[in-house]
Design a protein around this motif. Structure first.
Motif, PDB file in Angstrom:
ATOM      1  N   UNK A  58       0.826  -1.209   0.000  1.00  0.00           N
ATOM      2  CA  UNK A  58       0.000   0.000   0.000  1.00  0.00           C
ATOM      3  C   UNK A  58       0.860   1.258   0.000  1.00  0.00           C
ATOM      4  N   UNK A  59       2.022   1.219   0.643  1.00  0.00           N
ATOM      5  CA  UNK A  59       2.883   2.395   0.691  1.00  0.00           C
ATOM      6  C   UNK A  59       3.351   2.828  -0.702  1.00  0.00           C
ATOM      7  N   UNK A  60       3.295   1.918  -1.667  1.00  0.00           N
ATOM      8  CA  UNK A  60       3.719   2.267  -3.023  1.00  0.00           C
ATOM      9  C   UNK A  60       2.646   3.048  -3.772  1.00  0.00           C
ATOM     10  N   UNK A  61       1.447   3.152  -3.172  1.00  0.00           N
ATOM     11  CA  UNK A  61       0.358   3.926  -3.760  1.00  0.00           C
ATOM     12  C   UNK A  61       0.013   5.088  -2.831  1.00  0.00           C
ATOM     13  N   UNK A  62      -0.404   6.225  -3.366  1.00  0.00           N
ATOM     14  CA  UNK A  62      -0.824   7.318  -2.477  1.00  0.00           C
ATOM     15  C   UNK A  62      -2.143   6.994  -1.787  1.00  0.00           C
ATOM     16  N   UNK A  63      -2.289   7.480  -0.576  1.00  0.00           N
ATOM     17  CA  UNK A  63      -3.543   7.348   0.158  1.00  0.00           C
ATOM     18  C   UNK A  63      -4.515   8.434  -0.318  1.00  0.00           C
ATOM     19  N   UNK A  64      -5.707   8.030  -0.688  1.00  0.00           N
ATOM     20  CA  UNK A  64      -6.779   8.989  -0.981  1.00  0.00           C
ATOM     21  C   UNK A  64      -7.517   9.197   0.334  1.00  0.00           C
ATOM     22  N   UNK A  65      -7.287  10.326   0.962  1.00  0.00           N
ATOM     23  CA  UNK A  65      -7.682  10.534   2.352  1.00  0.00           C
ATOM     24  C   UNK A  65      -9.051  11.204   2.458  1.00  0.00           C
ATOM     25  N   UNK A  66      -9.844  10.729   3.434  1.00  0.00           N
ATOM     26  CA  UNK A  66     -11.107  11.402   3.721  1.00  0.00           C
ATOM     27  C   UNK A  66     -10.808  12.700   4.469  1.00  0.00           C
ATOM     28  N   UNK A  67     -11.538  13.753   4.137  1.00  0.00           N
ATOM     29  CA  UNK A  67     -11.212  15.091   4.626  1.00  0.00           C
ATOM     30  C   UNK A  67     -11.132  15.173   6.151  1.00  0.00           C
ATOM     31  N   UNK A  68     -10.116  15.866   6.641  1.00  0.00           N
ATOM     32  CA  UNK A  68      -9.981  16.081   8.073  1.00  0.00           C
ATOM     33  C   UNK A  68     -10.852  17.223   8.568  1.00  0.00           C
ATOM     34  N   UNK A  69     -11.594  17.849   7.653  1.00  0.00           N
ATOM     35  CA  UNK A  69     -12.590  18.830   8.083  1.00  0.00           C
ATOM     36  C   UNK A  69     -13.760  18.149   8.773  1.00  0.00           C
ATOM     37  N   UNK A  70     -13.910  16.842   8.575  1.00  0.00           N
ATOM     38  CA  UNK A  70     -14.968  16.065   9.211  1.00  0.00           C
ATOM     39  C   UNK A  70     -14.370  15.174  10.293  1.00  0.00           C
ATOM     40  N   UNK A  71     -15.205  14.815  11.240  1.00  0.00           N
ATOM     41  CA  UNK A  71     -14.766  13.986  12.361  1.00  0.00           C
ATOM     42  C   UNK A  71     -14.152  12.682  11.879  1.00  0.00           C
ATOM     43  N   UNK A  72     -14.761  12.038  10.872  1.00  0.00           N
ATOM     44  CA  UNK A  72     -14.274  10.737  10.432  1.00  0.00           C
ATOM     45  C   UNK A  72     -12.852  10.832   9.888  1.00  0.00           C
ATOM     46  N   UNK A  73     -12.556  11.896   9.145  1.00  0.00           N
ATOM     47  CA  UNK A  73     -11.204  12.066   8.642  1.00  0.00           C
ATOM     48  C   UNK A  73     -10.196  12.240   9.762  1.00  0.00           C
ATOM     49  N   UNK A  74     -10.562  13.004  10.779  1.00  0.00           N
ATOM     50  CA  UNK A  74      -9.663  13.187  11.932  1.00  0.00           C
ATOM     51  C   UNK A  74      -9.496  11.882  12.701  1.00  0.00           C
ATOM     52  N   UNK A  75     -10.568  11.084  12.771  1.00  0.00           N
ATOM     53  CA  UNK A  75     -10.497   9.794  13.456  1.00  0.00           C
ATOM     54  C   UNK A  75      -9.491   8.881  12.763  1.00  0.00           C
ATOM     55  N   UNK A  76      -9.530   8.824  11.440  1.00  0.00           N
ATOM     56  CA  UNK A  76      -8.603   7.983  10.685  1.00  0.00           C
ATOM     57  C   UNK A  76      -7.176   8.478  10.856  1.00  0.00           C
ATOM     58  N   UNK A  77      -6.974   9.789  10.748  1.00  0.00           N
ATOM     59  CA  UNK A  77      -5.633  10.360  10.886  1.00  0.00           C
ATOM     60  C   UNK A  77      -5.044  10.084  12.267  1.00  0.00           C
ATOM     61  N   UNK A  78      -5.865  10.236  13.306  1.00  0.00           N
ATOM     62  CA  UNK A  78      -5.389   9.976  14.671  1.00  0.00           C
ATOM     63  C   UNK A  78      -5.016   8.511  14.848  1.00  0.00           C
ATOM     64  N   UNK A  79      -5.799   7.625  14.263  1.00  0.00           N
ATOM     65  CA  UNK A  79      -5.511   6.194  14.377  1.00  0.00           C
ATOM     66  C   UNK A  79      -4.189   5.852  13.699  1.00  0.00           C
ATOM     67  N   UNK A  80      -3.956   6.399  12.516  1.00  0.00           N
ATOM     68  CA  UNK A  80      -2.689   6.153  11.824  1.00  0.00           C
ATOM     69  C   UNK A  80      -1.518   6.665  12.658  1.00  0.00           C
ATOM     70  N   UNK A  81      -1.686   7.824  13.282  1.00  0.00           N
ATOM     71  CA  UNK A  81      -0.618   8.388  14.111  1.00  0.00           C
ATOM     72  C   UNK A  81      -0.314   7.481  15.304  1.00  0.00           C
ATOM     73  N   UNK A  82      -1.372   6.937  15.913  1.00  0.00           N
ATOM     74  CA  UNK A  82      -1.158   6.030  17.053  1.00  0.00           C
ATOM     75  C   UNK A  82      -0.423   4.764  16.634  1.00  0.00           C
ATOM     76  N   UNK A  83      -0.599   4.351  15.380  1.00  0.00           N
ATOM     77  CA  UNK A  83       0.084   3.155  14.882  1.00  0.00           C
ATOM     78  C   UNK A  83       1.472   3.479  14.324  1.00  0.00           C
ATOM     79  N   UNK A  84       1.854   4.770  14.406  1.00  0.00           N
ATOM     80  CA  UNK A  84       3.131   5.224  13.832  1.00  0.00           C
ATOM     81  C   UNK A  84       3.218   4.897  12.344  1.00  0.00           C
ATOM     82  N   UNK A  85       2.081   5.031  11.665  1.00  0.00           N
ATOM     83  CA  UNK A  85       2.015   4.769  10.230  1.00  0.00           C
ATOM     84  C   UNK A  85       1.954   6.109   9.505  1.00  0.00           C
ATOM     85  N   UNK A  86       2.964   6.389   8.728  1.00  0.00           N
ATOM     86  CA  UNK A  86       3.019   7.616   7.932  1.00  0.00           C
ATOM     87  C   UNK A  86       2.835   7.234   6.470  1.00  0.00           C
TER      88      UNK A  86
END
Length: 321
Positions: free
Chosen positions: A192-220
């Motif tokens: 998956x790292x070889x493809x860009x992530x199409x991210x759900x907007x962080x203007x919405x709660x769900x996007x922030x939830x996903x971003x926070x989860x990735x940060x907790x997993x130390x996944x950049x």
């Protein structure tokens, strides 16, 4: 019928609250389904009744006067008491309820909301329904401001003290990748790292939830796109422009892309969200619980059963509560 000058009416108070919240006469008119001239007349009537200007109408956006700030605090209580009175009168006979304001997340607008409204309309034969769809945090704000009676949305942390909540659905997030590109059995995250992530907007709660989860997993993860539309996200994924993380509800809402994508478990710790029905305590009596009970079989039939038929691995990650 417009209220007479010199009298404080519930309609006048509703108009005032709409204008105060929206900071615009025209926006208040759209919200209440009336015209700007009616809003202006009702505001003038209310100001005559209380003997003070409530809004600085020349300001852009509108501003409350000092008297308007006092009235705004009192008006919240008045409308709350009126809603409770209507609910108590209707408690023994739901057919007497005359207005029900419902907020629903957009995920349900095609498959769930019409069935629920049909079910309720059969029971509440004299009731007028007002429906708003939107993001969970927007609906929560509308409920907090007493502009909605009941909302169905993602749970945003701990419920406020004034709210009653009824859990409806728990769903685990998944990966959606271009069809045939990812081998789920071998270093999936590395692929998956070889493809860009199409991210759900962080203007919405769900996007922030996903971003926070990735940060907790130390996944950049590299990403070029940040969008607020399931259809646009899955269209990009389907054409091979990247991959994404979304809940199953998003997949069911954008089913036309199903043949262009592979749906896979997350290659790190699970992430879930809960969809709940929320209302103000002690206002609508048993109605929130009744609506939640009506929703659960609809969710099972319209969402869970077809999702599991297509993606059996979601059995433990998509559950009516």
């Amino acid at each position: 019928m417009a209220g007479s000058p010199g009298r404080i009416t519930l309609w006048g108070i509703e108009v005032f609250m709409a204008a105060a919240d929206e900071r615009s006469i025209s926006a208040a008119a759209r919200r209440l389904g009336t015209c700007a001239s009616t809003i202006s007349q009702q505001l003038s009537n209310l100001e005559t009744a209380v003997g003070a200007p409530l809004l600085e109408r020349s300001a852009r956006p509108l501003r409350l006067t000092r008297a308007g700030e006092i009235m705004h605090r009192r008006a919240q209580t008045i409308l709350n008491e009126a809603a409770q009175a209507r609910a108590e009168l209707a408690a023994s006979d739901l057919t007497t309820l005359t207005l029900f304001r419902l907020g629903m997340i957009e995920d349900f607008e095609a498959d769930v909301t019409p069935r629920l409204l049909t079910h309720m309309a059969d029971r509440l034969i004299s009731c007028r329904f007002q429906l708003e769809t939107g993001a969970s945090h927007m609906l929560q704000d509308r409920l907090d401001a007493r502009n909605l009676d009941v909302i169905v949305a993602a749970q945003l942390g701990t419920a406020p003290e004034w709210a009653e909540t009824h859990p409806l659905l728990r769903e685990g997030f998944v990966v959606a990748a271009p069809r045939g590109v990812i081998d789920a059995g071998a270093d999936m995250l590395g692929q998956l790292r070889r493809l860009p992530l199409v991210q759900y907007t962080q203007a919405h709660y769900m996007g922030r939830l996903i971003t926070s989860h990735l940060a907790r997993q130390n996944v950049v993860l590299p990403h070029r796109f940040e969008l607020d539309s399931y259809h646009a996200i899955l269209a990009l994924v389907g054409q091979g422009s990247g991959w994404t993380i979304l809940p199953p509800l998003a997949l069911m809402r954008a089913r036309r892309f199903a043949d262009q994508i592979d749906v896979l478990p997350l290659p790190f710790q699970p992430l879930t969200r809960t969809i709940t029905l929320t209302a103000r305590k002690d206002i609508l009596q048993s109605m929130p619980a009744d609506v939640a009970a009506a929703l659960k079989p609809i969710l099972q039939e319209a969402i869970v059963t077809p999702a599991l038929a297509r993606y059996p691995f979601l059995k433990d990650a998509l559950t009516v509560l």
